[in-house]
Design an enzyme around this catalytic site. Sequence first.
Site, PDB file in Angstrom:
ATOM      1  CE  LYS A  68      13.975  58.314  62.908  1.00  0.00           C
ATOM      2  NZ  LYS A  68      14.296  57.519  64.094  1.00  0.00           N
ATOM      3  CG  ASP A 205      16.267  55.842  60.097  1.00  0.00           C
ATOM      4  OD1 ASP A 205      15.837  54.688  59.942  1.00  0.00           O
ATOM      5  OD2 ASP A 205      16.757  56.258  61.153  1.00  0.00           O
TER       6      ASP A 205
END
Length: 371
Positions: A68, A205
């Site tokens: 990401k 995350d």
Amino acid sequence: MTLAAPSQQLTAAGRPLCHRPYARLAARRRNGPRLASVASRFSPTTVAAAAAAASSSSGPLSLFSPSKINLFLRITARRPDGFHELASIFHVIDLGENMTFEELPEGGAGSAAKDELLCDAEGVPTDATNLAVKALDLFRSKMPAGSPAATRFFRVTLEKNVPHGAGLGGGSANAATALWAANEVAGRPASAAQLAAWGGEIGSDISVFFSKGAAYCTGRGELVEDVKPPLPLGTPMLLVKPPAGLSTPAVFRALDLGSRSAADPLRLSAGLRNLGRGSRELCVNDLEPPAFLLMPELEEVKERLAKERGVDASFMTGSGSTVVALGNGRESSKSLSPPSWFLEEEKYKDWFWSPARLIARAEGEWYRGPE
Ligand code: C5P
């Protein structure tokens, strides 16, 4: 900055033009995820019923584990528990790696009592401290006692491409992919929302990977609101990272709350959507000042990349040490290649670099790697 398809070209110094094994990823992608004996659609069955009903004889499951970037990252408060409240648009990207999950024998003599993680990348722990193994432990703990899913162990092979300490969430994506895999093999007892909530228990995350690819994240990062991708998925980008990573706790410790941007994160989010491309004003990251203190070369590379033609914005992702150069949406059929100074100057000789693209996933499906 030159715009070119990833290729086998060499630099003047004879170095390969791409540090990323694109060809290997493409080959894996063609094989596609193998979902033998696995339910292909989400079923609203309860956890207990689905876990009990699932077959325990699934074949190996091969899945792409993505990574990401943060299109912007605002730190909104320091919390009493030592964590920080953030507000950020996370976007999943196609830099990633292949993970294979094979069930280990269950029951009777020779039955497995723990997962096996096979990964030969330097510095990646293969014991219970690896986030992917923690995710499998977590999944078993959420399954009804006595169900096959509560005692199912896996041999996991991980072909690491995403650098560590990079702000790319590579380890978190491995954990999310492991949760997805265990849930697939169990017959999908948990919804994506449940997997996201469980992932938040072991890392900030992980949850974002259970969005569809673009998410507005708050809290520690684990409160995930799916959003429509604010930029075209074809937007090219270039990732560059020095050999050394940055430690997330160290960057947060060095953060001076007085040096933050004053921008309203909801305005940044709306701004990206309205503009449909990145900009210096919108792609802010409050962790840049502390990271640049710890690693001044990141600021230099950010500023140099920002001046390149075809680059709308360059910024650090997460707590670094990767710097992202976001290309111009108008050049969407092309990839961003590093500028000649990056390829030729001695000081960047050992840096990782890779082109990448924003990706999304369809409901009920996992992410797929580059075509
Ligand atoms: O959740 P994760 O394991 O990535 O966090 C690592 C460390 O980074 C935390 O222990 C904390 O020091 C810091 N952190 C933070 N605020 C966040 C996320 C991480 O202070 N939102």
